[in-house]
Design a protein around this motif. Sequence first.
Motif, PDB file in Angstrom:
ATOM      1  N   ALA A  72      79.867  31.982  39.184  1.00 22.70           N
ATOM      2  CA  ALA A  72      80.944  32.941  39.457  1.00 22.70           C
ATOM      3  C   ALA A  72      80.350  34.280  39.889  1.00 22.70           C
ATOM      4  CB  ALA A  72      81.799  33.123  38.212  1.00 22.70           C
ATOM      5  N   GLU A  73      81.170  35.086  40.556  1.00 17.75           N
ATOM      6  CA  GLU A  73      80.724  36.412  40.977  1.00 17.75           C
ATOM      7  C   GLU A  73      80.348  37.228  39.746  1.00 17.75           C
ATOM      8  OE1 GLU A  73      83.133  39.908  42.841  1.00 17.75           O
ATOM      9  OE2 GLU A  73      82.583  38.499  44.449  1.00 17.75           O
ATOM     10  N   GLY A  74      79.187  37.866  39.797  1.00 13.09           N
ATOM     11  CA  GLY A  74      78.685  38.650  38.674  1.00 13.09           C
ATOM     12  C   GLY A  74      77.838  37.838  37.704  1.00 13.09           C
ATOM     13  N   PRO A 136      61.748  39.254  32.609  1.00  8.28           N
ATOM     14  CA  PRO A 136      62.705  40.326  32.325  1.00  8.28           C
ATOM     15  C   PRO A 136      64.054  39.802  31.843  1.00  8.28           C
ATOM     16  CG  PRO A 136      61.783  40.551  34.532  1.00  8.28           C
ATOM     17  CD  PRO A 136      61.371  39.216  34.009  1.00  8.28           C
ATOM     18  N   LEU A 137      64.760  40.644  31.099  1.00  7.58           N
ATOM     19  CA  LEU A 137      66.124  40.351  30.665  1.00  7.58           C
ATOM     20  C   LEU A 137      67.084  40.763  31.768  1.00  7.58           C
ATOM     21  CD1 LEU A 137      65.945  41.854  27.048  1.00  7.58           C
ATOM     22  CD2 LEU A 137      65.630  39.468  27.730  1.00  7.58           C
ATOM     23  N   GLY A 138      68.278  40.163  31.766  1.00  2.85           N
ATOM     24  CA  GLY A 138      69.293  40.548  32.740  1.00  2.85           C
ATOM     25  C   GLY A 138      70.020  39.369  33.330  1.00  2.85           C
ATOM     26  N   GLN A 139      69.638  38.170  32.945  1.00  2.42           N
ATOM     27  CA  GLN A 139      70.293  36.993  33.478  1.00  2.42           C
ATOM     28  C   GLN A 139      71.617  36.706  32.766  1.00  2.42           C
ATOM     29  OE1 GLN A 139      68.998  36.725  36.435  1.00  2.42           O
ATOM     30  NE2 GLN A 139      69.013  34.517  36.328  1.00  2.42           N
ATOM     31  N   ARG A 140      71.729  37.082  31.503  1.00  6.38           N
ATOM     32  CA  ARG A 140      72.965  36.853  30.760  1.00  6.38           C
ATOM     33  C   ARG A 140      73.761  38.152  30.698  1.00  6.38           C
ATOM     34  NH1 ARG A 140      70.419  34.449  25.422  1.00  6.38           N
ATOM     35  NH2 ARG A 140      69.359  36.421  25.709  1.00  6.38           N
ATOM     36  N   ALA A 141      75.061  38.031  30.592  1.00  6.79           N
ATOM     37  CA  ALA A 141      75.927  39.210  30.556  1.00  6.79           C
ATOM     38  C   ALA A 141      75.609  40.090  29.361  1.00  6.79           C
ATOM     39  CB  ALA A 141      77.391  38.778  30.533  1.00  6.79           C
ATOM     40  N   MET A 142      75.192  39.497  28.235  1.00 10.35           N
ATOM     41  CA  MET A 142      74.917  40.278  27.026  1.00 10.35           C
ATOM     42  C   MET A 142      73.523  40.912  27.037  1.00 10.35           C
ATOM     43  SD  MET A 142      74.416  37.190  24.329  1.00 10.35           S
ATOM     44  CE  MET A 142      74.807  35.697  25.201  1.00 10.35           C
ATOM     45  N   ASP A 143      72.687  40.572  28.016  1.00  6.72           N
ATOM     46  CA  ASP A 143      71.330  41.127  28.094  1.00  6.72           C
ATOM     47  C   ASP A 143      71.359  42.602  28.476  1.00  6.72           C
ATOM     48  OD1 ASP A 143      70.132  38.724  27.504  1.00  6.72           O
ATOM     49  OD2 ASP A 143      69.552  38.273  29.566  1.00  6.72           O
ATOM     50  N   ASN A 144      70.337  43.314  28.061  1.00  6.40           N
ATOM     51  CA  ASN A 144      70.120  44.680  28.502  1.00  6.40           C
ATOM     52  C   ASN A 144      69.625  44.602  29.942  1.00  6.40           C
ATOM     53  OD1 ASN A 144      69.313  47.287  29.003  1.00  6.40           O
ATOM     54  ND2 ASN A 144      67.912  47.422  27.266  1.00  6.40           N
ATOM     55  N   TYR A 148      69.440  50.526  35.744  1.00 10.71           N
ATOM     56  CA  TYR A 148      69.926  50.388  37.112  1.00 10.71           C
ATOM     57  C   TYR A 148      70.761  49.115  37.319  1.00 10.71           C
ATOM     58  CZ  TYR A 148      66.632  54.135  37.643  1.00 10.71           C
ATOM     59  OH  TYR A 148      65.961  55.322  37.486  1.00 10.71           O
ATOM     60  N   GLY A 149      71.138  48.457  36.227  1.00 12.73           N
ATOM     61  CA  GLY A 149      72.046  47.314  36.293  1.00 12.73           C
ATOM     62  C   GLY A 149      71.447  46.014  36.786  1.00 12.73           C
ATOM     63  N   GLY A 150      70.137  45.946  36.921  1.00 14.32           N
ATOM     64  CA  GLY A 150      69.503  44.721  37.420  1.00 14.32           C
ATOM     65  C   GLY A 150      68.836  43.941  36.310  1.00 14.32           C
ATOM     66  N   TRP A 151      67.552  44.209  36.081  1.00 13.40           N
ATOM     67  CA  TRP A 151      66.777  43.528  35.053  1.00 13.40           C
ATOM     68  C   TRP A 151      65.947  44.558  34.295  1.00 13.40           C
ATOM     69  CZ3 TRP A 151      67.888  41.593  39.768  1.00 13.40           C
ATOM     70  CH2 TRP A 151      68.494  40.334  39.803  1.00 13.40           C
ATOM     71  N   PHE A 152      65.635  44.219  33.058  1.00  8.96           N
ATOM     72  CA  PHE A 152      64.848  45.109  32.208  1.00  8.96           C
ATOM     73  C   PHE A 152      63.778  44.277  31.517  1.00  8.96           C
ATOM     74  CE2 PHE A 152      64.296  46.845  27.840  1.00  8.96           C
ATOM     75  CZ  PHE A 152      63.603  47.991  28.196  1.00  8.96           C
ATOM     76  N   CYS A 153      62.530  44.730  31.597  1.00  8.97           N
ATOM     77  CA  CYS A 153      61.430  44.050  30.925  1.00  8.97           C
ATOM     78  C   CYS A 153      61.136  44.821  29.638  1.00  8.97           C
ATOM     79  CB  CYS A 153      60.198  43.995  31.817  1.00  8.97           C
ATOM     80  SG  CYS A 153      58.860  43.042  31.076  1.00  8.97           S
ATOM     81  N   PRO A 154      61.525  44.263  28.471  1.00  8.06           N
ATOM     82  CA  PRO A 154      61.368  45.016  27.227  1.00  8.06           C
ATOM     83  C   PRO A 154      59.918  45.137  26.762  1.00  8.06           C
ATOM     84  CG  PRO A 154      62.161  42.818  26.754  1.00  8.06           C
ATOM     85  CD  PRO A 154      62.132  42.960  28.252  1.00  8.06           C
ATOM     86  N   CYS A 155      59.026  44.337  27.288  1.00 12.83           N
ATOM     87  CA  CYS A 155      57.629  44.376  26.842  1.00 12.83           C
ATOM     88  C   CYS A 155      56.990  45.732  27.127  1.00 12.83           C
ATOM     89  CB  CYS A 155      56.827  43.277  27.511  1.00 12.83           C
ATOM     90  SG  CYS A 155      57.451  41.624  27.167  1.00 12.83           S
ATOM     91  N   HIS A 156      57.190  46.248  28.334  1.00 10.67           N
ATOM     92  CA  HIS A 156      56.549  47.503  28.714  1.00 10.67           C
ATOM     93  C   HIS A 156      57.510  48.483  29.368  1.00 10.67           C
ATOM     94  CE1 HIS A 156      53.290  44.488  28.484  1.00 10.67           C
ATOM     95  NE2 HIS A 156      52.758  45.449  27.759  1.00 10.67           N
TER      96      HIS A 156
END
Length: 191
Positions: A72-74, A136-144, A148-156
């Motif tokens: 689905a979209e989003g 990186p996180l960002g594939q699931r809706a509940m992920d941080n 910038y609304g894309g992906w976030f790598c919590p490691c660094h």
Amino acid sequence: MDQTPTQQQAGITRPEAPEAPAETRRDFLKLTTGAFAAVGVGVVAWPFIHSMNPARDTLAMATIEIDLSPIAEGQAVTAMLRGKPIFVRHRTAAEIQAARATPMSELKDPAPDQGRVQRDAWLVLVGVCTHLGCVPLGQRAMDNRGDYGGWFCPCHGSHYDTSGRVRKGPAPTNLPVPTYTFISPTQIRVG
């Protein structure tokens, strides 16, 4: 003085040497032996050469096909290709607009959004952080999804935008775009 008659005068003739045939038996044997040797080398070398081909399981993992119709979209999905995650996101109009509105001067690794997608709504990326290889996180809706609304790598702490471009953190380059093609309006082949 005693004269000895020459051979010709005495009526003795030397037999003329017969002309050698074009191919002798020895030439035939050399040719046959060479042919058998070449075939023997081929028979011995073939298993070695064949062992250098990739295994069937490796060839099976060389490409994957992803059905886009249930996304689905989003929404985003993750597939695996050669042991690496492949991120496929069906971007919203707002995500596309945000990616296109970003000035190139704000990017660590400048790349226009149009050069990273084949169709505006579909973004396909290798989901491995370019800093140290984290996912990186960002594939699931509940992920941080980062700042910038894309992906976030919590490691660094690397932040990527809705086009997979690095915006903040230690990652030196954007998330890579793999080789992919649309094989139908709702299906892609990656790899």
